[in-house]
Scaffold this motif. Structure first.
Motif, short mmCIF file in Angstrom:
data_model
loop_
_atom_site.label_atom_id
_atom_site.label_comp_id
_atom_site.label_asym_id
_atom_site.label_seq_id
_atom_site.Cartn_x
_atom_site.Cartn_y
_atom_site.Cartn_z
N ALA A 77 0.81 -0.99 0.21
CA ALA A 77 -0.12 0.01 -0.35
C ALA A 77 0.72 1.27 -0.01
CB ALA A 77 -1.11 -0.84 0.93
N GLU A 78 1.88 1.55 0.02
CA GLU A 78 2.69 2.40 1.14
C GLU A 78 3.52 2.77 -0.44
OE1 GLU A 78 4.72 2.38 5.62
OE2 GLU A 78 5.48 1.25 4.35
N ARG A 79 3.76 1.90 -1.47
CA ARG A 79 4.46 1.91 -2.62
C ARG A 79 3.52 2.16 -3.29
NH1 ARG A 79 7.09 -2.53 -1.93
NH2 ARG A 79 5.77 -3.98 -3.82
N THR B 185 0.94 4.12 -3.16
CA THR B 185 0.51 5.21 -2.63
C THR B 185 1.62 5.90 -2.87
OG1 THR B 185 -0.60 4.80 -0.74
CG2 THR B 185 -0.18 7.13 -0.74
N PHE B 186 2.98 5.92 -3.24
CA PHE B 186 4.43 6.47 -3.47
C PHE B 186 4.19 6.77 -4.59
CE2 PHE B 186 8.29 6.66 -4.98
CZ PHE B 186 9.61 7.77 -3.61
N ASP B 187 4.09 5.50 -5.72
CA ASP B 187 3.59 6.38 -7.29
C ASP B 187 2.86 6.88 -7.09
OD1 ASP B 187 5.74 4.24 -7.13
OD2 ASP B 187 4.66 1.94 -7.64
N LYS B 188 1.32 6.54 -6.22
CA LYS B 188 0.38 8.06 -7.44
C LYS B 188 0.74 8.90 -7.06
CE LYS B 188 -3.79 4.66 -7.31
NZ LYS B 188 -3.84 4.26 -6.40
N VAL B 189 0.80 9.53 -5.85
CA VAL B 189 1.61 10.56 -5.01
C VAL B 189 2.74 11.79 -5.83
CG1 VAL B 189 1.91 12.43 -3.36
CG2 VAL B 189 0.67 10.14 -2.53
N ILE B 190 3.52 10.67 -5.95
CA ILE B 190 4.76 11.01 -6.95
C ILE B 190 4.47 11.70 -8.72
CG2 ILE B 190 5.85 9.66 -8.11
CD1 ILE B 190 8.51 10.61 -6.39
N ILE C 39 -3.99 7.67 -0.97
CA ILE C 39 -3.45 7.69 0.66
C ILE C 39 -4.59 6.74 1.46
CG2 ILE C 39 -2.76 7.99 2.81
CD1 ILE C 39 -2.06 10.97 0.90
N GLY C 40 -5.93 7.06 1.73
CA GLY C 40 -7.06 5.96 2.84
C GLY C 40 -6.64 5.75 3.62
N ASP C 41 -7.43 4.68 4.15
CA ASP C 41 -6.49 4.25 5.72
C ASP C 41 -6.08 3.53 5.82
OD1 ASP C 41 -8.15 6.35 7.00
OD2 ASP C 41 -9.62 4.56 6.96
N ARG C 42 -4.82 3.47 4.53
CA ARG C 42 -3.72 1.72 4.19
C ARG C 42 -2.01 2.08 5.13
NH1 ARG C 42 -6.48 2.79 -0.47
NH2 ARG C 42 -4.97 3.79 -1.23
N ILE C 43 -2.59 3.54 5.27
CA ILE C 43 -0.50 3.74 5.44
C ILE C 43 -0.85 4.08 6.58
CG2 ILE C 43 1.26 5.83 5.18
CD1 ILE C 43 0.13 4.15 2.70
N GLN C 44 0.38 3.52 7.68
CA GLN C 44 0.69 3.91 9.30
C GLN C 44 0.75 4.96 9.59
OE1 GLN C 44 4.42 2.30 10.74
NE2 GLN C 44 4.60 2.65 12.09
N GLY C 45 -0.20 5.54 10.71
CA GLY C 45 0.45 7.01 10.92
C GLY C 45 -0.79 8.09 10.00
N LEU C 46 -0.98 7.19 9.22
CA LEU C 46 -2.29 8.57 8.21
C LEU C 46 -3.73 8.31 8.37
CD1 LEU C 46 0.04 10.56 5.48
CD2 LEU C 46 -0.52 11.11 7.51
N ASN C 47 -4.86 9.58 7.99
CA ASN C 47 -6.04 8.57 7.65
C ASN C 47 -6.63 9.54 6.84
OD1 ASN C 47 -7.61 9.79 9.67
ND2 ASN C 47 -6.99 8.48 11.37
N ILE C 48 -7.98 9.33 6.50
CA ILE C 48 -8.11 10.33 5.79
C ILE C 48 -8.92 11.45 6.26
CG2 ILE C 48 -10.53 10.73 4.04
CD1 ILE C 48 -10.49 7.86 3.88
N ALA C 49 -9.32 11.11 7.75
CA ALA C 49 -10.03 12.06 8.14
C ALA C 49 -8.72 12.87 9.02
CB ALA C 49 -10.60 11.22 9.86
N LEU C 50 -7.46 12.30 9.26
CA LEU C 50 -6.41 13.96 10.25
C LEU C 50 -6.53 14.12 8.60
CD1 LEU C 50 -4.28 11.46 11.45
CD2 LEU C 50 -5.50 12.93 12.88
N ILE C 51 -6.11 13.43 7.76
CA ILE C 51 -5.47 14.30 6.19
C ILE C 51 -6.54 15.43 5.71
CG2 ILE C 51 -4.97 14.72 4.07
CD1 ILE C 51 -3.65 12.32 3.73
N GLU C 52 -8.06 14.99 6.02
CA GLU C 52 -8.97 15.87 5.99
C GLU C 52 -9.08 17.17 7.12
OE1 GLU C 52 -12.97 15.16 4.63
OE2 GLU C 52 -13.38 15.35 6.08
#
Ligand SMILES: [Fe+2]
Ligand SMILES: [Fe+2]
Length: 350
Positions: A72-74, A76-81, A268-281
């Protein structure tokens, strides 16, 4: 209608009263020892002294770590970059379209430096990708920005905001394209940055995190530039800032936040350690309040007054850029004893 400035106009009356951000008189001579805007020279010095070279950050360890990231991290890494590549590319190409209508040499100069920095950011992503994956993978990652249906729809929306000013120029249109630029710089980049800073705080891809930190340092000066342009335009042409236009600018921010939240949920979703959608929003709503206030607009979410991702501040404390970010080699080309002052940037609290 707003006209692009003539290339050379020797008859221009360039007395202070006639100089304006847009629609002013300019011969197009770069009279840079006699600037109208007092903030422009300190900002110029800061932008120049922020000079950095992406290749001086070693990514050898990141290459190995990329392989060991969670799937999931990889992904997301690809999409974000890929999204960041799109944003910086668009900036490099579009800033000259804005600059054509700016009639103050000192701002022309700063927009040119910004354009060069956006190109440097694109090159830094190229360096990141060639350092961690092979040519086929690199192409696959670039293609996400134009082939992933979700990201394509999103990127089209962002590009359309700029295209509108290319197709029809007016003073109000200029304010709106400034706002679109400001949102791109001050909101869209930040969900991406937060993803990389979050990885870095868990010790992952810290070389890339350092690249992002240098990019972020440049972006702060771009925000400062547009905030100052907004303030000057308000002083020079207050009649432009009608309640209707201000409501429209706030609505642009609201739509941007909605898009960004959707994107964060998807990428990013809720699949990344330390982050979740609500926090980002919440984080994006929190910084949007600062962004709006800085250009004289009422915040959309005054109830969000606590920073939900305080760790990001550790990465964006730019007064400490003279020491190391992640024990990487120090990159600071400013001369020792220079009077470079980054306090002003920190005060922006971005
Ligand atoms: Fe950039
Ligand atoms: Fe930028």
């Amino acid at each position: 209608m707003l006209q692009p400035k003539p290339l050379f106009n020797p008859q221009a009356d360039t007395s202070y009263g006639k100089r304006r951000l847009i629609g002013g008189e300019t011969s197009n001579l770069m009279m840079l020892s006699n600037n109208k805007y007092g903030w422009s020279y300190p900002l110029y010095k800061t932008m120049m002294q922020n000079f950095w070279i992406p290749e001086e950050i070693s990514l050898g360890q990141d290459k190995m770590q990329y392989e060991t990231l969670e799937t999931a991290e990889r992904e997301t890494f690809d999409k974000v970059i890929s999204f960041l590549v799109f944003l910086d590319s668009l900036q490099t190409v579009n800033l000259p379209n804005i600059n054509d209508y700016v009639t103050l040499p000192e701002v022309n100069l700063l927009l040119n430096i910004q354009t060069y920095q956006e190109a440097l950011h694109s090159q830094s992503y190229g360096y990141v990708l060639e350092s961690i994956v092979g040519p086929e993978q690199q192409q696959r990652i670039y293609d996400i920005a134009v082939k992933d249906p979700f990201l394509l729809k999103r990127n089209r929306y962002i590009a359309d905001c700029y295209q509108e000013f290319i197709d029809r120029q007016s003073e109000v249109g200029f304010v709106k394209v400034m706002m679109a630029n400001y949102i791109l710089e001050g909101i869209y980049f930040y969900a991406g940055f937060s993803f990389f800073y979050n990885l870095a705080r868990f010790g992952k891809m810290t070389g890339v995190g350092t690249e992002i930190k240098y990019i972020n340092r440049d972006e702060l000066t771009h925000l400062a530039l547009f905030q100052n342009m907004f303030r000057e335009l308000r002083k020079e042409q207050p009649e432009l800032f009608t309640p209707a236009l201000e409501a429209e600018l706030r609505e642009m921010m609201k739509v941007a936040l909605d898009y960004e939240s959707e994107w964060a949920a998807y990428a990013i979703g809720d699949r990344i350690q330390g982050l979740n959608i609500a926090l980002i929003e919440q984080y994006l709503r929190y910084i949007s309040n600062y962004r709006l206030e800085a250009i004289g607009l009422t915040p959309l979410y005054p109830e969000v007054d606590q920073d939900p991702l305080p760790f990001i501040r550790q990465f964006t404390n730019f007064n400490q850029t003279k020491t190391d970010f992640f024990e990487e080699k120090v990159i600071n080309y400013a001369k020792a004893g220079s009077d470079l002052d980054l306090d002003g940037l920190d005060e922006l609290d971005l």
